[in-house]
Write an enzyme that holds these catalytic residues in place. Structure first.
Site, PDB file in Angstrom:
ATOM      1  N   CYS A   1      -9.991 -14.369  38.962  1.00  0.00           N
ATOM      2  CA  CYS A   1      -9.933 -12.962  38.580  1.00  0.00           C
ATOM      3  C   CYS A   1     -10.108 -12.808  37.068  1.00  0.00           C
ATOM      4  O   CYS A   1     -10.837 -11.931  36.593  1.00  0.00           O
ATOM      5  CB  CYS A   1      -8.634 -12.329  39.052  1.00  0.00           C
ATOM      6  SG  CYS A   1      -7.123 -13.095  38.400  1.00  0.00           S
TER       7      CYS A   1
ATOM      8  N   SER B   1       1.316  -8.599  41.895  1.00  0.00           N
ATOM      9  CA  SER B   1      -0.019  -8.734  42.473  1.00  0.00           C
ATOM     10  C   SER B   1      -0.430 -10.194  42.625  1.00  0.00           C
ATOM     11  O   SER B   1      -1.555 -10.482  43.036  1.00  0.00           O
ATOM     12  CB  SER B   1      -1.053  -8.001  41.605  1.00  0.00           C
ATOM     13  OG  SER B   1      -1.230  -8.650  40.362  1.00  0.00           O
TER      14      SER B   1
ATOM     15  N   GLY C   1       0.113 -13.308  44.703  1.00  0.00           N
ATOM     16  CA  GLY C   1       0.683 -13.837  45.930  1.00  0.00           C
ATOM     17  C   GLY C   1       0.852 -15.342  45.878  1.00  0.00           C
ATOM     18  O   GLY C   1       0.592 -15.982  44.847  1.00  0.00           O
TER      19      GLY C   1
ATOM     20  N   ARG D   1      -0.246 -18.132  42.841  1.00  0.00           N
ATOM     21  CA  ARG D   1       0.769 -18.927  42.162  1.00  0.00           C
ATOM     22  C   ARG D   1       0.539 -20.423  42.363  1.00  0.00           C
ATOM     23  O   ARG D   1       0.790 -21.227  41.461  1.00  0.00           O
ATOM     24  CB  ARG D   1       2.161 -18.523  42.662  1.00  0.00           C
ATOM     25  CG  ARG D   1       2.526 -17.105  42.273  1.00  0.00           C
ATOM     26  CD  ARG D   1       3.808 -16.626  42.929  1.00  0.00           C
ATOM     27  NE  ARG D   1       4.058 -15.217  42.623  1.00  0.00           N
ATOM     28  CZ  ARG D   1       4.702 -14.761  41.565  1.00  0.00           C
ATOM     29  NH1 ARG D   1       5.184 -15.611  40.692  1.00  0.00           N
ATOM     30  NH2 ARG D   1       4.869 -13.472  41.381  1.00  0.00           N
ATOM     31  N   ALA D   2       0.034 -20.798  43.532  1.00  0.00           N
ATOM     32  CA  ALA D   2      -0.234 -22.214  43.799  1.00  0.00           C
ATOM     33  C   ALA D   2      -1.435 -22.732  43.024  1.00  0.00           C
ATOM     34  O   ALA D   2      -1.599 -23.938  42.846  1.00  0.00           O
ATOM     35  CB  ALA D   2      -0.453 -22.431  45.293  1.00  0.00           C
TER      36      ALA D   2
END
Length: 313
Positions: free
Chosen positions: A129, A160, A162, A166-167
């Site tokens: 992103c 925002s 998920g 995060r992983a």
């Protein structure tokens, strides 16, 4: 001429937002299947209510679905690790893949910069992103004045981000940094992501720093503004937060940049961006999702028109 059927793997925020975009906005693509691993996920339940064929058995479930034979393009919105196996299975079945994870198996693709270049690749990677928001700016500067160092800071609301996002934090920084060079044209690149826990949630903000050769500042500004307009064509909420800033650095006291391995004399260009989402699935502050899914949708439509019996856009 019919629409090209597509599947989405990943029933989280990105996958669900992309599904809704396809169903609401695309004259070229049609949802054929929606895939997850959690039967209780909101995305799978929403897809089923909207009449889309679903499975909660992951990639194996997709391959077993009768709809799989008619799928032309598969979006992977899982994680960098999961994409390795997903892609291997899909390639064995001859499916074209659009990777929304930072796995970077296929060539990096940023629509307004190199959107026409990779349409024949069996797997294209949408970077991240932050990359979709900032690499166009690095490229806009670089087409006027050589960028020796590009650094981006992407700040998104923690709400925002998920589990998949995060992983993938480490992969985010590595993939985005590499794409700043490979697509943006910078000699060196660096990426930083910030998950902001502020309440109320903040809209995605991005800062782009470019150290480049000295050049016509008005030409650089015009190039950036033209690029912003190109991105706005498919992400209406993408905008400059304030005027482009310029600073002469070096001279008698060159700026030392450890990432460049030495000192720099030239021009520093600073660009502040804001990305407001279209709120197709999550609130408008989730511009990080909107720019990623919008870029993937635009790329898929071009691939469909080129390789399948897609409706001409």
């Amino acid at each position: 001429m019919g629409k090209t059927k597509v599947a989405i793997i990943g029933s989280g925020n990105i996958g669900t937002d992309l599904m809704i975009k396809i169903m609401r906005l695309s004259d070229v693509l049609e949802m054929g299947a929606f895939v997850g691993i959690d039967p209780e996920s909101d995305g799978l339940k929403r897809a089923a209510r909207m009449g889309v064929a679903v499975t909660h058995d992951g990639i194996d479930g997709l391959v077993a679905m009768p709809e799989f034979a008619d799928i032309g393009i598969v979006f992977d919105a899982t994680s960098a690790g999961a994409h390795q196996r997903n892609n291997a299975v899909l390639q064995a079945h001859g499916k074209r893949v659009i990777d929304l994870t930072p796995a970077a198996i296929g060539p990096y693709t940023v629509p307004p910069v190199n959107g026409e270049t990779n349409l024949d690749a069996m797997n294209v990677n949408m970077v991240t992103c932050g990359g979709q928001a900032t690499i166009p700016i690095v490229a806009a500067v670089n087409r006027v004045a050589k960028v020796y160092y590009g650094e981006i800071v992407a700040s998104i609301s923690s709400k925002s981000a998920g589990p998949g996002t995060r992983a993938n934090i480490d992969e985010f920084t590595e993939t985005t940094s590499q794409a700043i060079m490979d697509v943006g044209g910078a000699t060196r690149g660096k990426a930083i992501i910030i998950l902001n826990p502020a309440e109320p949630p903040l809209i995605m903000r991005d800062t782009v720093y470019c150290l480049c050769e000295d050049a016509d500042r008005e030409a650089i500004r015009a190039s950036i503004e033209a690029m912003v307009a190109d991105v706005q064509a498919y992400v209406p909420g993408y905008r400059l937060k304030q005027a482009v800033q310029f600073e002469t650095v070096g001279g008698n006291q060159p700026l030392r940049i450890p990432e460049m391995g030495g000192s720099f004399t030239g021009l520093k260009v600073t660009v502040f961006l804001e990305v407001e989402g279209a709120a197709h699935y999550l609130p408008a502050y989730a511009g990080n999702l909107d720019i990623m899914t919008s870029a993937a949708l635009k790329t898929a439509e071009k691939i469909a028109i080129r390789h399948f019996a897609g409706v001409a856009a």
